[in-house]
Design an enzyme around this catalytic site. Structure first.
Site, short mmCIF file in Angstrom:
data_model
loop_
_atom_site.label_atom_id
_atom_site.label_comp_id
_atom_site.label_asym_id
_atom_site.label_seq_id
_atom_site.Cartn_x
_atom_site.Cartn_y
_atom_site.Cartn_z
N PHE A 1 2.55 4.41 2.78
CA PHE A 1 2.94 5.08 1.53
C PHE A 1 1.85 6.04 1.07
O PHE A 1 0.65 5.69 1.10
CB PHE A 1 3.17 4.05 0.42
CG PHE A 1 4.44 3.26 0.57
CD1 PHE A 1 5.57 3.59 -0.17
CD2 PHE A 1 4.52 2.19 1.45
CE1 PHE A 1 6.75 2.86 -0.04
CE2 PHE A 1 5.68 1.46 1.58
CZ PHE A 1 6.80 1.79 0.83
N HIS B 1 -4.48 8.63 10.21
CA HIS B 1 -5.60 7.80 9.75
C HIS B 1 -5.13 6.42 9.30
O HIS B 1 -5.82 5.43 9.53
CB HIS B 1 -6.47 8.55 8.73
CG HIS B 1 -6.32 8.17 7.30
ND1 HIS B 1 -5.39 8.76 6.47
CD2 HIS B 1 -6.99 7.28 6.54
CE1 HIS B 1 -5.51 8.24 5.26
NE2 HIS B 1 -6.46 7.34 5.27
N SER C 1 -4.90 8.78 -0.42
CA SER C 1 -3.90 9.58 0.29
C SER C 1 -2.84 8.70 0.93
O SER C 1 -1.67 9.07 0.97
CB SER C 1 -4.57 10.48 1.34
OG SER C 1 -5.31 9.71 2.26
N GLU C 2 -3.23 7.51 1.44
CA GLU C 2 -2.25 6.56 1.96
C GLU C 2 -2.70 5.12 1.73
O GLU C 2 -3.91 4.82 1.67
CB GLU C 2 -2.02 6.75 3.47
CG GLU C 2 -1.04 7.84 3.82
CD GLU C 2 -1.74 9.12 4.23
OE1 GLU C 2 -1.07 10.15 4.34
OE2 GLU C 2 -2.98 9.08 4.42
N THR C 3 -1.71 4.27 1.61
CA THR C 3 -1.88 2.82 1.54
C THR C 3 -0.91 2.21 2.55
O THR C 3 0.24 2.66 2.65
CB THR C 3 -1.57 2.29 0.13
OG1 THR C 3 -2.49 2.86 -0.80
CG2 THR C 3 -1.65 0.78 0.07
#
Length: 280
Positions: free
Chosen positions: A66, A77, A46-48
């Site tokens: 991102f 998170h 979901s995110e990096t």
């Protein structure tokens, strides 16, 4: 090809694989925007996040966040997961709190025992949800207008709107039609019934990002920060409460919300699952 220190952590869970995973890349100043976006798309998380030197002297570090499709100015998170990774790697804050620099500005983070908590940023958009948007949400969630108790924009940078429905089990049973909600970030919340559900949490939440590579988020700090500001402002929640999220995905995320004076803090546990070197 450059080498970067890398961690993958699990956020809002004390147990690995039960929270919301996050990829964290350290010392990423040499990476282009395009390379960051390509790696975030490749991870399919979901995110990096990418840690960089701060531009604001008050910050301890700067982070870029991102999704698989775009960059976000803020997300919850990733904020706690990045902070955990930075501290674990030997980061030393300048003060009692950790100060993160990101797209929305400076975000304060503090230690709460073994957990971390971030200060909910101000809402960029609030107020009632427009009728045409609500129609799309209803169709997407497969519910009627009468099943929605209330709805509100709770956007603090990630575009969230939230709807409250009557029954926790109905939240868990939702099977959304994402084609109806393309371009929307929709949170759904219902209160726990203490007699039926117990007291491990007070609310159940699900988060849908239709069109993203991860159309449901297992445990969402930004959404719950926005919801907390809404619920607490209207007297719909106690000053301290726990949110359960991710059960429908086989996860068991828990987020702790605390209002201290005029400040609302969103906290939870973080565990490291993977550590090593990344070559890009």
């Amino acid at each position: 090809m450059d080498s970067f220190h890398f961690k993958q952590v699990d956020v809002f869970s004390q147990t690995a694989l039960k929270g919301n995973p996050l990829a964290v890349v350290f010392d990423a100043g040499s990476l282009s925007d395009e390379r960051m976006a390509a790696f975030a798309n490749w991870t399919n998380l979901s995110e990096t996040t990418f840690i960089l030197e701060p531009q604001d002297p008050r910050a301890d570090y700067r982070v870029r966040i991102f999704t698989t499709l775009s960059e976000l100015p803020f997300a919850g998170h990733p904020t706690l997961g990045t902070c955990h990774a930075w501290l674990e790697a030997g980061g030393v804050p300048k003060g009692a709190e950790i100060v993160q620099e990101c797209g929305v500005g400076l975000v304060r983070i503090r230690r709460e025992g073994s957990e971390l908590a971030f200060l909910a940023p101000p809402l960029l958009r609030s107020g009632p949800v427009e009728a045409d948007v609500m129609e799309r949400v209803q169709r997407g969630l497969g519910i009627t207008r009468n099943e929605i108790i209330r709805a509100q924009w709770v956007d603090n940078g990630a575009g969230w709107l939230a709807v409250m429905i009557k029954d926790r089990q109905q939240v868990l049973n939702l099977q959304p039609d994402h084609s109806q909600m393309q371009g929307l970030a929709v949170g759904v919340i219902a209160a726990w019934d203490p007699e039926r559900d117990g007291d491990a949490a007070q609310f159940e939440v699900r988060a849908f990002i239709s069109g993203d590579g991860m159309p449901e988020d297992p445990a969402t700090g930004s959404l719950n920060a926005g919801i907390a500001q809404w619920l607490l402002a209207e007297g719909l929640a106690p000053d301290s409460y726990t949110v359960s999220q991710g059960l429908s995905m086989g996860r068991a995320g828990q987020l702790r919300i605390n209002r201290l004076g005029d400040e609302i803090w969103i906290g939870g546990s973080v565990v490291t699952c993977i550590e090593g070197q990344l070559r890009l």
